[in-house]
Every structure is written in C-alpha cells, then in structure tokens.
Design a protein around this motif. Sequence first.
Motif, PDB file in Angstrom:
ATOM      1  N   PHE A  23       0.816  -1.213   0.000  1.00 28.43           N
ATOM      2  CA  PHE A  23       0.000   0.000   0.000  1.00 28.43           C
ATOM      3  C   PHE A  23       0.853   1.267   0.000  1.00 28.43           C
ATOM      4  O   PHE A  23       0.467   2.277  -0.592  1.00 28.43           O
ATOM      5  N   THR A  24       2.021   1.231   0.623  1.00 22.33           N
ATOM      6  CA  THR A  24       2.926   2.378   0.582  1.00 22.33           C
ATOM      7  C   THR A  24       3.399   2.625  -0.845  1.00 22.33           C
ATOM      8  O   THR A  24       3.415   3.772  -1.315  1.00 22.33           O
ATOM      9  N   LEU A  25       3.754   1.569  -1.555  1.00 17.60           N
ATOM     10  CA  LEU A  25       4.169   1.705  -2.953  1.00 17.60           C
ATOM     11  C   LEU A  25       3.047   2.298  -3.801  1.00 17.60           C
ATOM     12  O   LEU A  25       3.272   3.214  -4.601  1.00 17.60           O
ATOM     13  N   LEU A  26       1.833   1.805  -3.634  1.00 24.43           N
ATOM     14  CA  LEU A  26       0.706   2.339  -4.393  1.00 24.43           C
ATOM     15  C   LEU A  26       0.525   3.839  -4.144  1.00 24.43           C
ATOM     16  O   LEU A  26       0.332   4.617  -5.080  1.00 24.43           O
ATOM     17  N   LYS A  27       0.603   4.234  -2.896  1.00 26.37           N
ATOM     18  CA  LYS A  27       0.417   5.653  -2.550  1.00 26.37           C
ATOM     19  C   LYS A  27       1.538   6.509  -3.141  1.00 26.37           C
ATOM     20  O   LYS A  27       1.306   7.645  -3.563  1.00 26.37           O
ATOM     21  N   MET A  28       2.750   5.972  -3.198  1.00 28.57           N
ATOM     22  CA  MET A  28       3.873   6.723  -3.763  1.00 28.57           C
ATOM     23  C   MET A  28       3.732   6.882  -5.278  1.00 28.57           C
ATOM     24  O   MET A  28       4.205   7.863  -5.841  1.00 28.57           O
ATOM     25  N   LEU A  29       3.089   5.934  -5.929  1.00 27.34           N
ATOM     26  CA  LEU A  29       2.903   5.992  -7.383  1.00 27.34           C
ATOM     27  C   LEU A  29       1.636   6.736  -7.789  1.00 27.34           C
ATOM     28  O   LEU A  29       1.419   6.972  -8.981  1.00 27.34           O
TER      29      LEU A  29
END
Length: 87
Positions: A23-29
């Motif tokens: 979920f952190t990766l998704l939010k960063m993208l």
Amino acid sequence: MKQNVSDKHAFLIMAHKADYTFFTLLKMLDDKRNDIYVHMDEKVGSYDSAKTENCLSYSKIYHIQRKKVTWGGPSDRYGIATVKGGY
C-alpha cells in the motif's frame, strides 16, 4: 488539456501479499499520469481489490486476472504479457 498516451507511465506490480509495503508503494505511485496494473498472486487467500482502489486518488488501477505464479519461473511473465496500452 487532454493527456497523450506518451505522457503517461504504466507500472506493473506483481505481489504476493497486500501489506504495508504494497500500500505504501501504491500511494507513492499515485499520480494522474500513472496507470497501475496489479497482479496479486492467486495463492493469496484474501485480497480486497476495493481496498486497493480506495487507497488511490489519481491513478487508474487495473487488476490483472489472478493466477498462481512461481516466482522466477516462466509464469512470472504472465503479468507482463497482459498489460495493454501504448506505453
């Protein structure tokens, strides 16, 4: 102003669990210029695609049909072959 396809980026995330890192990766993208393709390994018992979609505000998200993947094996190319578009 309408965006050209060439102004966009496609990201393929092949994951084996929907955890804090995912979920952190998704939010960063998360950006209007980014399309995100997610393949969640079928071996993951419970995957809430709605929760994944709700964590994004700007990106379009596409869920690739779930399939069992052997990491490092020929089946891990499945996700790459299913991404569509002129990226």
